[in-house]
Design an enzyme around this catalytic site. Sequence first.
Site, mmCIF file in Angstrom:
data_model
loop_
_atom_site.group_PDB
_atom_site.id
_atom_site.type_symbol
_atom_site.label_atom_id
_atom_site.label_comp_id
_atom_site.label_asym_id
_atom_site.label_seq_id
_atom_site.Cartn_x
_atom_site.Cartn_y
_atom_site.Cartn_z
ATOM 1 C CE LYS A 123 -4.452 -2.027 2.200
ATOM 2 N NZ LYS A 123 -4.943 -1.004 2.937
ATOM 3 C CE LYS A 215 -6.384 -7.930 -2.254
ATOM 4 N NZ LYS A 215 -6.197 -7.372 -1.202
ATOM 5 C CE LYS A 218 -13.890 -3.053 0.585
ATOM 6 N NZ LYS A 218 -13.843 -2.547 2.268
HETATM 7 P P1 AMP Z 1 -11.705 -5.336 3.250
HETATM 8 O O1 AMP Z 1 -11.782 -5.167 1.696
HETATM 9 O O2 AMP Z 1 -9.634 -5.135 3.032
HETATM 10 O O3 AMP Z 1 -11.435 -4.649 5.016
HETATM 11 O O4 AMP Z 1 -11.681 -6.964 3.216
HETATM 12 C C1 AMP Z 1 -12.290 -7.550 4.082
HETATM 13 C C2 AMP Z 1 -12.698 -9.151 3.636
HETATM 14 O O5 AMP Z 1 -12.445 -9.746 2.589
HETATM 15 C C3 AMP Z 1 -11.116 -9.704 4.854
HETATM 16 O O6 AMP Z 1 -11.883 -11.033 5.699
HETATM 17 C C4 AMP Z 1 -9.997 -10.313 3.570
HETATM 18 O O7 AMP Z 1 -9.405 -10.531 3.584
HETATM 19 C C5 AMP Z 1 -11.277 -10.224 2.308
HETATM 20 N N1 AMP Z 1 -11.158 -9.854 1.104
HETATM 21 C C6 AMP Z 1 -10.966 -9.186 0.757
HETATM 22 N N2 AMP Z 1 -10.442 -8.984 -1.111
HETATM 23 C C7 AMP Z 1 -10.897 -10.457 -0.983
HETATM 24 C C8 AMP Z 1 -10.510 -11.085 -2.169
HETATM 25 N N3 AMP Z 1 -10.013 -10.876 -3.351
HETATM 26 N N4 AMP Z 1 -10.377 -12.645 -1.900
HETATM 27 C C9 AMP Z 1 -10.910 -13.364 -1.122
HETATM 28 N N5 AMP Z 1 -11.490 -12.204 0.560
HETATM 29 C C10 AMP Z 1 -11.063 -10.703 0.214
#
Ligand code: AMP
Length: 353
Positions: A123, A215, A218
């Site tokens: 990041k 990956k 968002k």
């Molecule tokens: P975040 O959007 O970074 O707050 O992630 C929230 C949850 O979603 C966390 O448990 C991440 O590990 C999961 N997550 C985010 N992006 C992915 C992805 N591309 N594949 C699987 N899990 C994800």
Amino acid sequence: MNAPTAAPKAQFKQRVFSGIQPSGSLHLGNYLGAIVKFVELQKSHDCIYCVVDLHAITVWQDPAELPVAIRDVTACYLAAGIDPKKHIVFNQSQVAEHAELAWVFNCVARLGWLNRMTQFKEKAGKDRENVSVGLFAYPTLMAADILLYRATHVPVGEDQKQHLELSRDIAQKFNNDFGKSIAAHGHGDVFFPQPEPLIQGPATRVMSLRDGTKKMSKSDPSDQSRINMTDDADTIALKIRRAKTDPEALPSEEKGLEHRPEADNLVSIYAALADISKADALKQHGGAQFSAFKAALTELAVSKLQPIGSEVNRLMQDPAHIDAVLADGAERAQQIATETMKAVKDIVGLVRR
Ligand code: AMP
Ligand code: TRP
């Protein structure tokens, strides 16, 4: 007869904690990597699901959009089937103890541990001198989130594995450093549990629809790279139709997905949505051309996501209801958090009221 076992270690009540950042609209990766598991774990555990707004502000968030994003994640939790009465749903900033315990953990964690965090390196990129201090300290706040409730199980996607390991290291160092004081205050020999990551199933790392080596995220500038939880049927169909693939038909066995990241990703998504293994998905669709497989995937994705998406839209019409759910959850979370912080202050030696 078995030999007598050693004296039992401190027993921790089984408790699930997890969180999602309100930093943009939730996507299929969040759904399959996290939310599906959140919903499932409600059957077997006491669960606390947090909207981690203090994590979101480690990078710039528009103050006009942040409240909408916080309510949107909350609405996704509710729409997906999380029960805020039986379990706890709240946003992190309403329980000040998260930031308070994070400070104590900033004094337990070592700089060298944080320097190893790959997510920070990714990041921060080349702009290291110019990112927030919060972005660097992010994992100590995450450890505080979990350990404030002495949670034992943490469902997350693959990308959070290293952060969970750091949480375990912090718990262990706290237990060691303050061992005598923990015992002196009547908490036995360990105060914090070692939280276990739950990273399971075929979709722990959902990849971008435009590039099977990146990956789904968002923050990807291309909306075509992800399926959002509130995309309508036509948008989902279009994104899947345009998803990158290769010219081969689908293999009949998992081995045939090696070195085919885009094919592997679509099969993994299919398997996770259908709640079957990748091997079983390939038994059904092995030999199919992508055109046919994509049609089946679209139908499945729409049938799973559309009811959730329309419920999110419905809930978002009534922000006062969402805010009431968050306030109720925060109140119940705080009762647990207050007890933990009192004990932590005693253990560390801070004089309190
Ligand atoms: P975040 O959007 O970074 O707050 O992630 C929230 C949850 O979603 C966390 O448990 C991440 O590990 C999961 N997550 C985010 N992006 C992915 C992805 N591309 N594949 C699987 N899990 C994800
Ligand atoms: N860091 C997690 C992510 O980006 C979100 C998060 C914050 C979290 N605190 C947590 C996840 C505690 C699990 C437990 O995905």
